[in-house]
Write a protein that holds these residues in place. Structure first.
Motif, mmCIF file in Angstrom:
data_model
loop_
_atom_site.group_PDB
_atom_site.id
_atom_site.type_symbol
_atom_site.label_atom_id
_atom_site.label_comp_id
_atom_site.label_asym_id
_atom_site.label_seq_id
_atom_site.Cartn_x
_atom_site.Cartn_y
_atom_site.Cartn_z
ATOM 1 N N ILE A 174 12.817 11.579 -25.348
ATOM 2 C CA ILE A 174 13.178 12.764 -25.746
ATOM 3 C C ILE A 174 13.218 13.724 -24.424
ATOM 4 C CG2 ILE A 174 12.334 14.957 -27.104
ATOM 5 C CD1 ILE A 174 10.786 13.038 -28.644
ATOM 6 N N PHE A 175 14.495 14.461 -24.122
ATOM 7 C CA PHE A 175 14.877 15.483 -23.135
ATOM 8 C C PHE A 175 15.209 16.593 -23.686
ATOM 9 C CE2 PHE A 175 13.976 11.612 -20.560
ATOM 10 C CZ PHE A 175 14.208 12.077 -19.257
ATOM 11 N N PRO A 176 14.032 17.607 -23.754
ATOM 12 C CA PRO A 176 14.709 19.093 -24.192
ATOM 13 C C PRO A 176 15.577 19.877 -23.053
ATOM 14 C CG PRO A 176 12.313 19.001 -23.591
ATOM 15 C CD PRO A 176 12.789 17.404 -23.630
ATOM 16 N N MET A 177 16.488 20.454 -23.486
ATOM 17 C CA MET A 177 17.325 21.120 -22.657
ATOM 18 C C MET A 177 16.875 22.431 -21.974
ATOM 19 S SD MET A 177 20.998 19.685 -24.240
ATOM 20 C CE MET A 177 21.851 20.731 -22.839
ATOM 21 N N ALA A 178 16.665 22.578 -20.809
ATOM 22 C CA ALA A 178 15.956 23.928 -20.223
ATOM 23 C C ALA A 178 16.978 25.164 -20.929
ATOM 24 C CB ALA A 178 15.941 23.967 -18.987
ATOM 25 N N PRO A 179 16.591 26.077 -21.664
ATOM 26 C CA PRO A 179 17.534 27.119 -21.917
ATOM 27 C C PRO A 179 18.152 27.842 -20.851
ATOM 28 C CG PRO A 179 15.258 27.226 -23.059
ATOM 29 C CD PRO A 179 15.263 26.408 -21.936
ATOM 30 N N GLY A 192 7.515 23.854 -20.439
ATOM 31 C CA GLY A 192 6.416 23.359 -19.984
ATOM 32 C C GLY A 192 5.414 22.817 -21.400
ATOM 33 N N GLU A 193 5.472 23.743 -22.227
ATOM 34 C CA GLU A 193 4.782 23.406 -23.608
ATOM 35 C C GLU A 193 5.110 22.193 -24.290
ATOM 36 O OE1 GLU A 193 3.814 25.569 -28.059
ATOM 37 O OE2 GLU A 193 4.794 26.649 -26.498
ATOM 38 N N MET A 194 6.698 21.746 -24.179
ATOM 39 C CA MET A 194 7.275 20.739 -24.840
ATOM 40 C C MET A 194 6.793 19.549 -24.050
ATOM 41 S SD MET A 194 10.846 22.236 -25.643
ATOM 42 C CE MET A 194 11.309 23.305 -26.865
ATOM 43 N N LEU A 195 6.485 19.711 -22.816
ATOM 44 C CA LEU A 195 5.996 18.369 -21.624
ATOM 45 C C LEU A 195 4.871 17.987 -22.167
ATOM 46 C CD1 LEU A 195 7.917 19.505 -18.244
ATOM 47 C CD2 LEU A 195 8.348 17.427 -19.754
ATOM 48 N N ALA A 196 3.873 19.095 -22.465
ATOM 49 C CA ALA A 196 2.630 19.048 -22.893
ATOM 50 C C ALA A 196 2.202 18.447 -24.373
ATOM 51 C CB ALA A 196 1.808 20.309 -22.858
ATOM 52 N N MET A 197 3.531 18.555 -25.273
ATOM 53 C CA MET A 197 3.440 17.874 -26.253
ATOM 54 C C MET A 197 3.707 16.390 -26.179
ATOM 55 S SD MET A 197 5.310 20.926 -28.324
ATOM 56 C CE MET A 197 5.911 20.085 -29.782
ATOM 57 N N ALA A 223 9.738 20.114 -12.953
ATOM 58 C CA ALA A 223 9.575 18.441 -13.077
ATOM 59 C C ALA A 223 8.665 17.917 -11.885
ATOM 60 C CB ALA A 223 11.094 17.983 -12.790
ATOM 61 N N ASP A 224 8.664 18.664 -10.662
ATOM 62 C CA ASP A 224 7.792 18.353 -9.736
ATOM 63 C C ASP A 224 6.501 18.612 -10.215
ATOM 64 O OD1 ASP A 224 7.567 17.747 -6.993
ATOM 65 O OD2 ASP A 224 6.546 19.602 -6.567
ATOM 66 N N ARG A 225 6.192 19.826 -10.877
ATOM 67 C CA ARG A 225 4.978 20.088 -11.310
ATOM 68 C C ARG A 225 4.404 19.201 -12.217
ATOM 69 N NH1 ARG A 225 4.541 25.455 -14.347
ATOM 70 N NH2 ARG A 225 6.090 26.071 -12.464
ATOM 71 N N TYR A 226 5.177 18.830 -12.947
ATOM 72 C CA TYR A 226 4.748 17.586 -14.107
ATOM 73 C C TYR A 226 5.037 16.240 -13.919
ATOM 74 C CZ TYR A 226 3.659 21.370 -17.504
ATOM 75 O OH TYR A 226 3.245 22.225 -18.283
ATOM 76 N N GLY A 227 5.655 16.018 -12.917
ATOM 77 C CA GLY A 227 5.983 14.631 -12.601
ATOM 78 C C GLY A 227 6.785 13.845 -13.123
#
Length: 456
Positions: A174-179, A192-197, A223-227
């Motif tokens: 799943i890849f949400p599209m950045a608004p 960021g919330e979705m990545l945490a989900m 992306a760098d922050r979340y790897g």
């Protein structure tokens, strides 16, 4: 719900042809516990004593099968779909057939879709793709931040639930599209919330933003922050001056993300002069950015304003591959305002790619098969992929004896396996071999969308 391949089952198939390896010989394939344990080349065709034909209805459930010289491919990999939009065309029309109207139409309708409806459409689309041989899907999910957080999160919540529910039968990323229309801080906070989900990476369409480079910067910073990896819609335009792909390549190199960034569409490359296109392609290759061509939707959407020599819009597939850029072919949209046709069949997509990219030589046909199997598997990071010892036994048997016959006949008869267990058989009538999967399919289709409309 039992996991496919569980239970210590042994599967053996004789007289298989492997077009990605050595189609001149027959092979015996053996799997245990859903994993390939031996791939052996035969000295000739074996007599089927003790082995059932795939054509027999009970053959779908047997563990000793005769492929009878049919082609066996690893499970097909659709590296770019929009499961959330599939089958939405009745509510989100596109009378002009343009990309602009498609975006506007779906954006108006998206806040009205109930989560149950989104899940039903996603399930139907994913299982329909499975029926044609796909066992891995990367889906992009729209994030309508301008409608508020509740609406923006709804499709991702639905996607995560579908991913878990369908895990025995198909891998879903799943890849949400950045608004790009919402306030930047709010949009990136949502991602960021979705990545945490638990989503798998960040998508987007930065060429549509008012400030594309700033939007790209924010995506790469997150992306760098979340790897996590990045998979973007890139330069989906007939404008040869649209070149965000070069900046994406620069950011990929700067963050050391080679091999973890994907550029889909790349339509403007086809509108550029050869020198400019070669420069952009060179930057993508140097940075380690992969590409995905979406020929069906791009043939349909692009070139709408042209009055002479209408442009096809399909990217420069051959030039990208020649430069060393991994290029996959994928479905994109099915029966939605972006593309009213399609069915999630990657063999059909490979054929459309062959037409659009002028790929008809014997070597081209084999490359096209890699573009829906090995190449996208590498692009989206599937480990343990392929028909070789130690890899998961995901595969599809196709009723053809050569790639030439496959592309000419587009055979409907296919047998689909996940982790060594048969999911769908070509026995007449074609049926799901796993009763639970058949129940999921029936539930998704029987919704008919009339019931879920009442949820709105």
């Amino acid at each position: 719900m039992a996991k496919a391949g569980a239970g210590g089952a042994v599967l053996e198939i004789i007289n298989a042809r492997l077009p990605l390896a050595d189609e001149r010989h027959y092979y015996t394939l053996r799997a245990e516990n859903g994993v390939w344990t031996a791939i052996g080349r035969q000295s000739g065709r074996l007599e089927p004593g003790g082995y059932l034909s795939l054509d027999m209805p009970e053959g779908a459930y047997a563990k000793r099968l005769d492929a009878e010289g049919k082609l066996v491919l690893p499970g097909l990999v659709d590296a770019h779909m929009h499961l959330d939009k599939a089958f939405s065309l009745p509510w989100a029309a596109n009378r002009s057939g343009t990309l602009a109207e498609a975006i506007a139409s779906y954006s108006r309708q998206a806040p009205l879709f109930a989560k149950g409806e989104i899940k039903a459409r996603m399930t139907r689309m994913a299982l329909q793709a499975v029926s044609y041989g796909t066992t891995s899907i990367r889906t992009h999910i729209d994030v309508h931040a301008e409608a508020g957080a509740r609406v923006a999160l709804r499709s991702v919540e639905a996607a995560l639930e579908v991913k878990e529910k369908l895990a025995p039968w198909v891998r879903v990323q799943i890849f949400p599209m950045a608004p790009y229309r919402a306030q930047p801080g709010f949009g990136m906070e949502l991602i960021g919330e979705m990545l945490a989900m638990g989503v798998d990476g960040i998508g987007g369409a930065p060429h549509l933003a008012d400030e594309p480079e700033a939007h790209i910067d924010r995506i790469f910073e997150l992306a760098d922050r979340y790897g996590c990896p990045v998979d973007l819609h890139v330069d989906e335009s007939d404008d040869p001056g649209m070149r965000t792909c070069v900046y994406i390549a620069e950011r990929t190199a700067a963050y050391g993300m080679g091999g973890r960034v994907v550029a889909g569409h790349l339509c403007s490359l086809s509108a550029m002069n050869p020198e400019d296109a070669a420069y952009a392609i060179g930057r993508l290759a140097e940075a380690g950015v992969a590409a995905v061509t979406l020929p069906a939707a791009n043939l349909y959407l692009q070139g709408r304003a042209d009055r002479r020599a209408v442009r096809r819009g399909v990217t420069r597939v051959k030039e990208l591959a020649a430069a060393g850029v991994p290029v996959a072919a994928a479905s994109d949209n099915v029966h939605d305002p972006f593309h009213p046709f399609g069915r999630g069949d990657l063999l059909q997509i490979a054929l459309i790619t062959a037409y659009a990219a002028h790929m008809g030589a014997p070597s081209d046909l084999r490359q096209l098969l890699r573009m829906i199997t090995e190449i996208p598997a590498g692009i989206i990071g599937i480990s343990g992929y392929g028909i070789k010892a130690g890899c998961e036994a995901d595969f599809v048997v196709i009723d053809a004896r050569s790639p030439e016959e496959l592309f000419a006949m587009q055979p409907e008869r296919r047998w689909v396996y996940r982790a060594g267990s048969c999911l769908a058989a070509a026995a007449p009538p074609a049926a799901w071999a796993d009763p639970a999967l058949a129940d999921e399919w029936a539930a998704a289709r029987n919704v008919g969308f009339a019931g879920v409309l009442a949820e709105r």
